[in-house]
Write a protein that holds these residues in place. Structure first.
Motif, PDB file in Angstrom:
ATOM      1  N   LEU B  47      25.473  33.516  70.305  1.00 55.76           N
ATOM      2  CA  LEU B  47      24.838  33.476  71.634  1.00 55.76           C
ATOM      3  C   LEU B  47      24.814  32.049  72.169  1.00 55.76           C
ATOM      4  N   LEU B  50      28.308  31.101  73.345  1.00 60.92           N
ATOM      5  CA  LEU B  50      28.644  31.766  74.613  1.00 60.92           C
ATOM      6  C   LEU B  50      27.951  31.061  75.779  1.00 60.92           C
ATOM      7  N   VAL B  53      29.789  27.863  76.408  1.00 58.90           N
ATOM      8  CA  VAL B  53      31.117  28.084  77.010  1.00 58.90           C
ATOM      9  C   VAL B  53      30.982  28.367  78.512  1.00 58.90           C
ATOM     10  N   HIS B  56      30.207  25.189  80.093  1.00 63.01           N
ATOM     11  CA  HIS B  56      31.376  24.297  80.016  1.00 63.01           C
ATOM     12  C   HIS B  56      32.418  24.670  81.069  1.00 63.01           C
ATOM     13  N   LEU B  81      30.983  13.564  84.880  1.00 57.38           N
ATOM     14  CA  LEU B  81      30.869  12.775  83.647  1.00 57.38           C
ATOM     15  C   LEU B  81      29.572  11.971  83.620  1.00 57.38           C
ATOM     16  N   GLU B  85      27.886  12.626  80.266  1.00 55.50           N
ATOM     17  CA  GLU B  85      28.190  11.603  79.259  1.00 55.50           C
ATOM     18  C   GLU B  85      26.997  10.672  79.062  1.00 55.50           C
ATOM     19  N   HIS B  90      25.613  14.041  74.602  1.00 56.12           N
ATOM     20  CA  HIS B  90      26.277  13.868  73.303  1.00 56.12           C
ATOM     21  C   HIS B  90      25.530  14.611  72.194  1.00 56.12           C
ATOM     22  N   LEU B  93      26.580  18.156  72.525  1.00 59.28           N
ATOM     23  CA  LEU B  93      27.934  18.347  71.988  1.00 59.28           C
ATOM     24  C   LEU B  93      27.933  18.361  70.461  1.00 59.28           C
ATOM     25  N   VAL B  97      29.154  21.454  68.089  1.00 56.73           N
ATOM     26  CA  VAL B  97      30.086  21.389  66.949  1.00 56.73           C
ATOM     27  C   VAL B  97      29.448  22.040  65.723  1.00 56.73           C
ATOM     28  N   HIS B 103      29.728  29.167  62.902  1.00 53.83           N
ATOM     29  CA  HIS B 103      30.121  30.491  63.400  1.00 53.83           C
ATOM     30  C   HIS B 103      31.562  30.815  62.985  1.00 53.83           C
ATOM     31  N   GLY B 104      32.431  29.812  63.044  1.00 51.22           N
ATOM     32  CA  GLY B 104      33.839  30.027  62.703  1.00 51.22           C
ATOM     33  C   GLY B 104      34.042  30.318  61.224  1.00 51.22           C
ATOM     34  N   VAL B 108      35.021  33.905  59.402  1.00 51.51           N
ATOM     35  CA  VAL B 108      36.149  34.165  58.499  1.00 51.51           C
ATOM     36  C   VAL B 108      35.656  34.963  57.291  1.00 51.51           C
ATOM     37  N   TYR B 155      30.431  14.116  61.646  1.00 47.40           N
ATOM     38  CA  TYR B 155      31.677  13.443  62.050  1.00 47.40           C
ATOM     39  C   TYR B 155      31.748  13.319  63.578  1.00 47.40           C
ATOM     40  N   ILE B 159      31.650  10.045  66.202  1.00 50.34           N
ATOM     41  CA  ILE B 159      32.596   9.747  67.287  1.00 50.34           C
ATOM     42  C   ILE B 159      31.845   9.550  68.608  1.00 50.34           C
ATOM     43  N   LEU B 160      30.905  10.475  68.881  1.00 48.68           N
ATOM     44  CA  LEU B 160      30.207  10.447  70.177  1.00 48.68           C
ATOM     45  C   LEU B 160      29.243   9.267  70.301  1.00 48.68           C
TER      46      LEU B 160
END
Lengths: 116, 162
Positions: B47, B50, B53, B56, B81, B85, B90, B93, B97, B103-104, B108, B155, B159-160
């Motif tokens: 949820l 979604l 997304v 986004h 931005l 930004e 961040h 974001l 991640v 979820h990914g 699987v 990670y 980066i952010l």
């Protein structure tokens, strides 16, 4: 469409989404430095490139199909009346199509529209 | 007749049919087994992803000037931005991640379980009667999802915020 078929589609879209989302995330900070990835000219070049533009469009369709079907499954698990099922099925399909259309509009305008 | 009806409603299937906790039942703190929590987090992260997304898609539409734009617009993109930004953006974001990776990977696991790839062979129940289907590989994969999500979030946070 039978629910078993819809679940197969859910799994297929999940597998495609994993690949495409991984690539999308890698493009935002790993393969391309994060600062560069958001620069106007860089984003424009991605949309104008046929392969990258097509991948973004496929990502959009796959993720929205998977996401809205997942939401539909949760809502159908919540209640099981005939009216609710019909309403949820139609609303989820409509919401997915509207969101896909809006995202597709962005991809098409970014790839073909006049830069200002 | 009354006795028969009472007996029928005590059948396991009947009891399950009466279980109408629905979505509220997800967050029952008494659900202590890891598979139950993996199931709850799969739904909650789904949820959340979604919702992100949809946001986004709205956010990236400002690359072409927003809902009423007609083509790539650098001023509109710069405005977008400037709104996203920042530290809060961040942080969002990084959380995205975290939930996407969980979820990914857990997804699987669910697909492999659905197709019987990671189920153990059926065997005679033995004390303490834990279901064999939910042992070893399946349980390990839940932890792979949790650890993988945390590492990916760290990670991306590096980066952010780096």
């Amino acid at each position: 469409m039978r629910e078993s078929t819809i679940m197969q589609i859910q799994y297929v879209t999940a597998v495609f989404a994993i690949g495409l989302v991984t690539l999308h995330l890698l493009m935002q900070g790993v393969l391309v430095p994060y600062g560069d990835a958001l620069m106007f000219q860089k984003v424009l070049s991605l949309y104008k490139d046929a392969v990258n533009g097509a991948l973004l469009e496929i990502l959009l369709i796959v993720v929205l199909a998977h996401g809205f079907n997942g939401l539909r499954i949760i809502l159908l698990e919540w209640r099981q009346t005939a009216g609710w099922t019909k309403g949820v099925n139609r609303t989820a399909l409509f919401a997915a199509l509207v969101t896909m259309a809006y995202g597709t509009r962005t991809v098409i305008l970014a790839a073909t529209g006049q830069v200002s | 007749m009354g006795q028969q009806a009472k007996a029928a409603t005590n059948e396991p299937g009947e009891r399950a049919a009466r279980n109408k906790r629905g979505v509220a039942g997800w967050l029952n703190p008494l659900n202590t087994n890891i598979e139950r929590w993996a199931y709850v987090f799969q739904r909650v992260t789904g949820l959340a992803v979604l919702a992100y997304v949809i946001g986004h898609i709205g956010d990236t539409s400002f690359f072409v000037g927003g809902p009423f734009g007609a083509g790539p617009n650098s001023a509109s993109w710069a405005l977008d931005l400037s709104a996203t930004e920042n530290v809060f953006g961040h942080l969002v974001l990084t959380m995205v991640v975290l939930v996407v990776v969980y979820h990914g990977i857990n997804g699987v696991r669910l697909i492999l379980a659905e197709y019987g790839v990671i189920f153990q062979k059926p065997a005679r129940p033995e004390y303490p009667y834990k279901p064999k289907s939910l042992r070893t590989v399946q349980k390990h994969l839940v932890w792979v999802a949790v650890v993988g999500a945390i590492l990916a979030a760290l990670y991306s946070g590096g980066i952010l915020f780096g």
